[in-house]
Design a protein around this motif. Structure first.
Motif, mmCIF file in Angstrom:
data_model
loop_
_atom_site.group_PDB
_atom_site.id
_atom_site.type_symbol
_atom_site.label_atom_id
_atom_site.label_comp_id
_atom_site.label_asym_id
_atom_site.label_seq_id
_atom_site.Cartn_x
_atom_site.Cartn_y
_atom_site.Cartn_z
ATOM 1 N N TYR A 143 0.830 -1.205 0.000
ATOM 2 C CA TYR A 143 0.000 0.000 0.000
ATOM 3 C C TYR A 143 0.865 1.255 0.000
ATOM 4 O O TYR A 143 0.631 2.189 -0.780
ATOM 5 N N ALA A 147 0.217 2.029 -3.940
ATOM 6 C CA ALA A 147 -1.044 2.776 -4.050
ATOM 7 C C ALA A 147 -0.682 4.200 -4.462
ATOM 8 O O ALA A 147 0.166 4.838 -3.836
ATOM 9 N N ILE A 151 -5.130 7.488 -4.901
ATOM 10 C CA ILE A 151 -5.808 6.400 -4.196
ATOM 11 C C ILE A 151 -5.718 6.615 -2.690
ATOM 12 O O ILE A 151 -6.703 6.441 -1.955
ATOM 13 N N LYS A 152 -4.559 7.024 -2.213
ATOM 14 C CA LYS A 152 -4.416 7.308 -0.781
ATOM 15 C C LYS A 152 -5.304 8.477 -0.370
ATOM 16 O O LYS A 152 -5.889 8.479 0.722
ATOM 17 N N LEU A 175 -7.271 -4.973 1.167
ATOM 18 C CA LEU A 175 -7.582 -3.727 0.467
ATOM 19 C C LEU A 175 -9.099 -3.558 0.507
ATOM 20 O O LEU A 175 -9.834 -4.326 -0.118
ATOM 21 N N MET A 381 -2.686 -3.515 -5.329
ATOM 22 C CA MET A 381 -2.575 -2.060 -5.210
ATOM 23 C C MET A 381 -2.327 -1.416 -6.573
ATOM 24 O O MET A 381 -2.861 -0.350 -6.879
ATOM 25 N N SER A 385 -4.712 1.272 -8.535
ATOM 26 C CA SER A 385 -4.133 2.548 -8.956
ATOM 27 C C SER A 385 -4.358 2.799 -10.442
ATOM 28 O O SER A 385 -4.643 3.923 -10.870
#
Length: 567
Positions: A143, A147, A151-152, A175, A381, A385
């Motif tokens: 992550y 990511a 996305i974060k 996730l 991840m 993304s």
């Protein structure tokens, strides 16, 4: 002569050595280059693997092959081909099961400890079982490294529970999906039937009650006496843990300040479970009256979700509660079958103040996990993304994806069937679309998904009578319904707990079944209304009291942690 032969041999040996050395250096360079590419791929959101990476997948499917165009499959479609091109990854489906049986197969795989590399699980109990049995990979580094920043940022738009619920001992073990805030349920009605009977738009539950009674009694759909059913309703009655469903009665229950499957707080800040409260008994009395009067479909106990949809599509039902996306399913098919069917959403007030009161949604109920020992856990991840950042915000001119959106290809076509989007994504999309339709911003400024909606909405506006059912669905869901929600006076009631305690894991299913059975028996008249009081006593005696204490302690700990973080 002998010296000349020796010299030639030495020269050949030297040349051969040079060739071998050069070859070794070349191979070493290739290996180093490949390793560097692998390292970049393993530690960045969009880095491409130098060689194809395959993964076995537990695949959820949908009816009609997820509406995939002819020739496309779950292993070979726009999504999988794009991921192959961008990341050089390819799914090999270990099993393909529709949503009805998928989680049964998952439970079997967990019980047998025979997992595919990647799969979707539902509920924190399943996730906790996987963690306790050491069956899934730690995704923390994946992550952090793979990511994308967007996305974060998307996950940050929700409260801490979304990632917190999948974090065990400081390790991110799954996730989570993100359930965007849908807002309150709408009442969907056959406007053409209302016009035929001279009925005005409803504002309250009492108005809705009158309209549905008229539908049943006067049969504006011409189904024949007794064949037009009342309000479509599932036998679950209310949505579980804050999820927004179709065919439920949350709007009615909320009018009594009742939230039957939610953990709430009273005015004194004391936690309670909504399913056993006095106000829920009052709400059940109202539902019982609706059932006796035929306002609620008399056969609702026997109907499945698909059976309800069939009744709507066939024109035998003209009313149900559902979220903004109801035009996509089942109404698009209903309009396709009968273009004269005019379905319209209405937002009812369910408080004395004239507002709409509803419970906060659970922001996440499904989780993607990776089998422990799989070499590339970071691929989940990277997929997220690519599909929910790069495609939507960078590759916005991708016609292949636009066609999928326009053809209403079901999201189950994606290798991973979850959605990752901002908490306020619904409002963001509505604002962007209305600005573009009013020519306040250009189409090119819209992200890819918004562009596909824009094209459908624009076509619908240009000639509503000749619009296709999917163009109608896009406009009605993204504009008509969302306009109601954007202008509504609403009151979102906070839900305090979505996880599971130790006792819940062993007895919650029994309490849920007891609650469901009691509600249905009271509604249909099989049991008197006062039987609710006996149910409440049994609920507490059979584990409810212990669970209430556990949830209260857990919520208190969470709030203490949040307070410490703010300090």
């Amino acid at each position: 002569m002998k010296k000349r032969v020796i010299s030639v041999l030495l020269l050949l040996t030297f040349l051969l050595g040079c060739i071998v050395s050069t070859k070794n250096e070349t191979e070493k360079s290739i290996r180093q280059n490949t390793e560097e590419k692998y390292e970049i791929a393993r530690t960045t959101p969009f880095g491409k693997y130098p060689e194809e990476v395959t993964y076995t997948l537990g695949k959820m499917t949908s009816s009609n092959n997820s509406n995939l165009p002819e020739g496309d499959t779950y292993e070979d479609n726009v999504y999988t081909r794009y991921l192959k091109e961008m990341l050089n990854i390819q799914n090999v489906d270990a099993f393909e099961e529709d949503s009805v049986t998928y989680y049964d197969i998952v439970d079997m795989a967990i019980a047998e400890k025979n997992l595919p590399d990647v799969m979707l699980v539902q509920g924190l109990d399943s996730l906790q079982t996987l963690v306790e049995n050491d069956l899934i990979a730690d995704l923390t580094d994946s992550y952090n490294q793979c990511a994308s920043e967007r996305i974060k940022d998307i996950y940050a738009s929700y409260d801490e529970s979304v990632l917190g619920n999948v974090t065990f001992d400081g390790k991110l073990m799954a996730l989570p999906e993100t359930n965007i805030s849908d807002g309150p349920q709408l009442l969907w009605l056959r406007k053409d039937w209302m016009d035929q009977l001279g009925l005005e738009a409803p504002r309250t539950l009492a108005d809705a009650e009158h309209i549905i009674q008229e539908f049943v009694a006067k049969d504006p759909g011409g189904n024949g006496a007794g064949n037009t059913i009342g309000l479509a309703c599932e036998n679950e009655i209310c949505g579980e843990m804050g999820r927004n469903y179709e065919y439920h009665l949350d709007v009615l229950f909320a009018s009594y300040d009742s939230y039957p499957q939610q953990w709430m707080k009273d005015e004194e800040g004391k936690l309670y479970y909504g399913g056993v409260q006095p106000q829920t008994k009052e709400a059940l009395a109202r539902v019982r009256e609706w059932y006796e009067k035929g306002i609620i479909d008399k056969q609702f106990l026997m109907r499945t979700n698909n059976n309800i949809a069939d009744a709507i599509i066939e024109g035998k039902c003209g009313a149900f509660f559902g979220p903004w996306w109801a035009p996509n399913n089942p109404l698009m098919e209903a309009v396709q079958k009968d273009p004269l069917a005019k379905w319209q959403p209405y937002l009812l007030s369910n408080t004395e103040e004239g507002t709409n009161r509803f419970a906060q949604q659970n922001a996440s109920t499904q989780y993607v996990v990776v089998r422990k020992g799989y070499e590339h856990p970071e691929i989940v991840m990277k997929m997220i993304s690519v599909l929910f950042d790069y495609v939507r915000y960078t590759d916005i001119d991708n016609e292949n994806f636009a066609h999928y959106y326009q053809w209403n290809v079901d999201p189950t076509a994606r290798p991973i069937y979850i959605n990752v989007d901002y908490n306020d994504a619904l409002n963001r999309c509505y604002d962007a679309l209305t600005a573009a339709l009013q020519r306040k911003r250009g189409k090119e400024s819209l992200e890819l998904l918004e562009q596909s909606y824009y094209e459908h909405c624009l076509t619908y506006l240009q000639n509503p009578r000749k619009a296709t059912s999917d163009q109608w669905a896009a406009y009605t869901s993204r504009i008509t319904a969302c306009e109601l929600l954007s202008q509504a006076q609403t009151e979102e009631i906070k839900t305090y707990y979505f996880a599971e305690t130790d006792t819940m894991r062993s007895v919650w299913w029994k309490l849920k079944e007891m609650q469901k059975q009691t509600y249905l028996e009271i509604i249909t008249g099989e049991k008197p209304l006062d039987y609710f009081d006996s149910f409440v006593e049994q609920w507490y005696e059979n584990g409810g009291e212990t669970i209430l204490a556990e949830v209260s302690a857990e919520v208190a700990r969470e709030e203490e942690t949040e307070n410490e973080g703010e300090e």
